[in-house]
Write an enzyme that holds these catalytic residues in place. Structure first.
Site, PDB file in Angstrom:
ATOM      1  N   ASP A 253      -2.042   1.335   8.126  1.00 23.04           N
ATOM      2  CA  ASP A 253      -1.375   0.758   6.965  1.00 23.04           C
ATOM      3  C   ASP A 253       0.071   0.472   7.381  1.00 23.04           C
ATOM      4  O   ASP A 253       0.503   0.817   8.491  1.00 23.04           O
ATOM      5  CB  ASP A 253      -1.450   1.688   5.741  1.00 23.04           C
ATOM      6  CG  ASP A 253      -1.264   0.896   4.446  1.00 23.04           C
ATOM      7  OD1 ASP A 253      -0.758  -0.244   4.497  1.00 23.04           O
ATOM      8  OD2 ASP A 253      -1.615   1.415   3.369  1.00 23.04           O
TER       9      ASP A 253
HETATM   10  C1  BGC Z   1      -0.506  -1.205   1.325  1.00 21.34           C
HETATM   11  C2  BGC Z   1      -1.768  -1.862   1.834  1.00 21.34           C
HETATM   12  C3  BGC Z   1      -1.513  -3.310   2.182  1.00 21.34           C
HETATM   13  C4  BGC Z   1      -0.385  -3.387   3.187  1.00 21.34           C
HETATM   14  C5  BGC Z   1      -0.068  -4.790   3.651  1.00 21.34           C
HETATM   15  C6  BGC Z   1       0.676  -1.457   2.243  1.00 21.34           C
HETATM   16  O1  BGC Z   1       1.869  -1.026   1.664  1.00 21.34           O
HETATM   17  O2  BGC Z   1      -0.727   0.179   1.185  1.00 21.34           O
HETATM   18  O3  BGC Z   1      -2.778  -1.748   0.848  1.00 21.34           O
HETATM   19  O4  BGC Z   1      -2.673  -3.899   2.682  1.00 21.34           O
HETATM   20  O5  BGC Z   1       0.789  -2.824   2.592  1.00 21.34           O
HETATM   21  O6  BGC Z   1       0.473  -5.575   2.657  1.00 21.34           O
END
Ligand code: BGC
Length: 694
Positions: A253
């Protein structure tokens, strides 16, 4: 025929260490420095670019200037629509219409792919039992089995085959794993879940997507069994890659590998990179630790190169599977044909209609079209809230609000906001009350705006914010029918609202066509057919509250001296303008041998003058097992359409593995013995029977 993996293997042999590491690096910004890195083969992916011109430009750099001409993979979050916004995932799940959910995912992704996005950070499959957690809006609720089916449908939609014969995108199952178990519902918080609970409750939807052929996974921010998920060899290498035989790749993530330092399991960016790699995370989202440190780590520990080979191989395989080597560019004119096209906008409406859940109706709905209506509340004319927590590339000017839809339908109404969604000081209650005085019914929009749910938007209260309750109380004095539309990204504690309303509809954050779907439902042009996928508690102190809890040794003891433990609305609950009557539950063989499926049927009568759809739900309970089991578990369902006064016999064939469970030694077994069974309209009501496995 050479497979994508074989092609990737061949390419890998030509690659330098720098180029292999480059595949494992994903950045967000595209500036001059990043353009240079692309030309040097040091970046394999970008995220969140929503500009086809830019995507094509960087692809040209990769395909023309880099040594091996490896295309970039562009990822983004298409959680519930791109420009055409669909209902939030939690709402869509309430439709119990897997075909429609799959179609919605396909339409959403087709729009995004027209801008060069070929990788979607969805589906989010986290089981959530705590409505304080803002990201409950992004998932499919509290049931692992149903969650798995919705997850599969979304993967099928996102990865459906496009005109060029390749998947329109690679889906990404997230957040691996148990992110939804955040203690106290506080986003990013630690979790405390045993391996048994992990396998029973949190892992099943993830496993289901591997079986469905999902191409990528995302490791989560939280720790699992006290090891951060983005550096956890047990969950990623052992369970996902060995046990489930997942052949795709795992992306971290956002900066979650670097965050291993904050988790206190790494003391530098270099050691974070090492822990991420050892943990099995193949691509580093945005933090740059792989980019900065993997090479020097390999110099000191040459055996690490085999892990890098494996990661690069997985990533390259996905790029081949998507056809990016053959077709790296996106036709810049495509988006004009695809985005907001008629079929997709119609799809947002179809999906919104089926996502609405009727929670109460004292015979005031559907409305008479000639009624004089008072439309009141902070969401009636708010184009932002229906957009929900992941707006992607949407423009709120496209939203059909309830007010707009009332105008489109030529309804006789007047509108007053009454109060602000959040700020208790901004209220215009008297104006709303005076306006409503000569009206037949009050349509009251209450709830929470979209800024209160989604990522980093956990709540410590689940009741109506601001002066909303004050507005309701003032209107109640008029003694007119109140029909409440509850806008929310989660279950809320709304006992007084339910008691004071003559009808109540959960309308969530329904996307672009929100107002049209709601208006059709109020008028009876759409008969509501949604059922809750997450329990509504009565009060915050009951949280977490979910239907598939354990019996305990003292089930009849009171659990609170000052309150009961029953929900306001249970899992599976939802009303209709039709009336459904269940009868004649028949189990074909009440004793079944090992491995034999359970066959059963039930009759459902639409005892009303209106056509409607019912979600027929089957639950079971294992009466005696080696470990404690839930009091009830969903094991099958079917959404059926019934004409006025029509009766249908609905049959189910349920595979025996559906009744299996993990022993304390983590072995999945189906055991001999007795089982209770219920078929009905929700998790609390139904006709009971039983069967035996011998
Ligand atoms: C979120 C994810 C997301 C990623 C990219 C993160 O802060 O937890 O769900 O896919 O950002 O945008």
């Amino acid at each position: 025929m050479t497979t994508s993996r074989q092609k990737a293997q061949k390419l890998l042999q030509k690659m330098t260490l720098d180029e292999k590491i480059g595949q494992m690096v994903q950045f967000g910004r595209i500036k001059d420095k990043e353009r240079d890195f692309i030309a040097q083969g040091k970046i394999g992916s970008f995220l969140n670019s929503r500009n086809v011109g830019l995507v094509n430009e960087v692809q040209h750099i990769a395909m023309e200037k880099s040594r091996l001409k490896i295309p970039l993979l562009i990822g983004s979050d298409i959680i519930h629509g791109y420009v055409s916004t669909f209902p939030i995932p939690l709402a869509e799940a309430c439709s119990w219409n897997l075909k429609l959910i799959e179609e919605s995912a396909k339409h959403a992704m087709t729009e995004a792919a027209s801008e060069g996005v070929r990788w979607n950070f969805a589906p989010m499959v986290d089981i959530a039992r705590d409505p304080r957690w803002g990201r409950i809006a992004e998932g499919a609720g509290e049931d692992p089995y149903y969650g798995g089916l919705v997850a599969r449908a979304r993967v099928r939609g996102f990865q459906s085959i496009g005109k060029d014969g390749y998947p329109i995108s690679a889906a990404c199952t997230k957040h691996y794993v148990a992110y939804g178990a955040a203690i106290g519902g506080r986003d990013y918080n630690s979790i405390d879940v045993s391996e048994h609970e992990l396998r029973t409750t949190y892992l099943p939807p993830f496993k289901a997507t591997v079986e469905e052929g999902v191409m990528t996974f995302m490791s989560s921010f939280n720790d699992v069994l006290s090891v951060p998920a983005s550096g956890n060899p047990f969950t990623i290498r052992k369970i996902l890659k060995e046990e489930y035989k997942f052949k795709g790749f795992v992306v971290s993530d956002w900066e979650s590998i670097e965050e291993l330092i904050a988790h206190n399991v790494a003391d530098s960016r270099k050691s974070a990179a090492l822990t991420g790699l050892n943990g099995g995370v193949d691509m580093d989202m945005h933090s740059g630790v792989y980019h900065d440190h993997l090479k020097e780590l390999v110099k000191k520990q040459p055996h690490l190169e085999s892990l890098i080979d494996d990661a690069a191989l997985r990533i390259l395989t996905v790029k081949y599977e998507l056809g990016l080597f053959e077709n790296p560019y996106t036709d810049p004119k495509l988006k004009d044909k695809v985005i907001l096209n008629k079929k997709t906008v119609e799809m947002t409406l179809k999906m919104a209609r089926e996502s609405i859940v009727l929670l109460k109706n004292n015979n005031v709905l559907p409305l008479d079209k000639k009624s004089k209506l008072a439309l009141i509340g902070p969401f009636a004319d708010d184009p932002h809230t229906p957009i929900g927590c992941w707006g992607a590339a949407c423009n709120h000017e496209n939203t059909i609000t309830v007010k707009k839809a009332f105008e489109n339908a030529n309804l006789d109404f007047e509108y007053q906001a009454g109060c602000h969604a959040v700020d208790p000081k901004k209220k215009w209650i008297q104006e709303a009350v005076s306006m409503a005085k000569d009206k037949d019914q009050i349509i009251l929009t209450l709830g929470e705006n979209n800024d209160l749910s989604g990522e980093n938007n956990s709540r410590a209260f689940l009741d109506l914010p601001g002066a909303q309750l004050e507005l309701l109380r003032a209107l109640k004095v008029l003694n007119k029918p109140i029909i409440t539309l509850l806008f929310s990204g989660r279950p809320m504690t709304i006992v007084e609202t339910v008691d004071s309303s003559d009808a109540l509809l959960a309308v969530w954050h329904l996307g672009l066509s929100s107002g049209t779907a709601i208006t059709e439902t109020l008028l009876g042009l759409n008969n509501p057919s949604g059922k809750l996928v997450t329990t509504f508690p009565k009060t915050l102190g009951q949280v977490p509250l979910y239907y598939n809890h354990k019996n305990t040794g003292r089930p009849s003891f009171r659990r609170y001296v000052d309150f009961d433990v029953s929900p306001l609305f249970p899992f599976g609950y939802g009303l209709s303008y039709s009336k459904f009557v269940y009868s004649n539950l028949e189990i074909k063989h009440s004793v079944i041998g090992k491995k034999e499926p359970l066959e059963l049927s039930v009759e459902v009568l639409n005892d009303s003058d209106v056509e409607g759809k019912e979600v027929v739900q089957v639950y079971y309970k294992d009466l005696c097992a080696q470990v404690t089991r839930p009091v009830k578990e969903l094991c099958a369902f079917e959404k059926v359409s019934l004409k006025a006064h029509e009766k249908k016999k609905i049959s189910f064939t349920i595979e025996q593995t559906q009744f299996g469970y993990y022993t304390a030694a983590m072995k999945f077994i189906v055991e001999e013995g007795g089982f209770a069974l219920w078929v009905g309209p929700n998790s609390q009501e139904g006709i009971a029977s039983e069967f035996n496995i011998q």
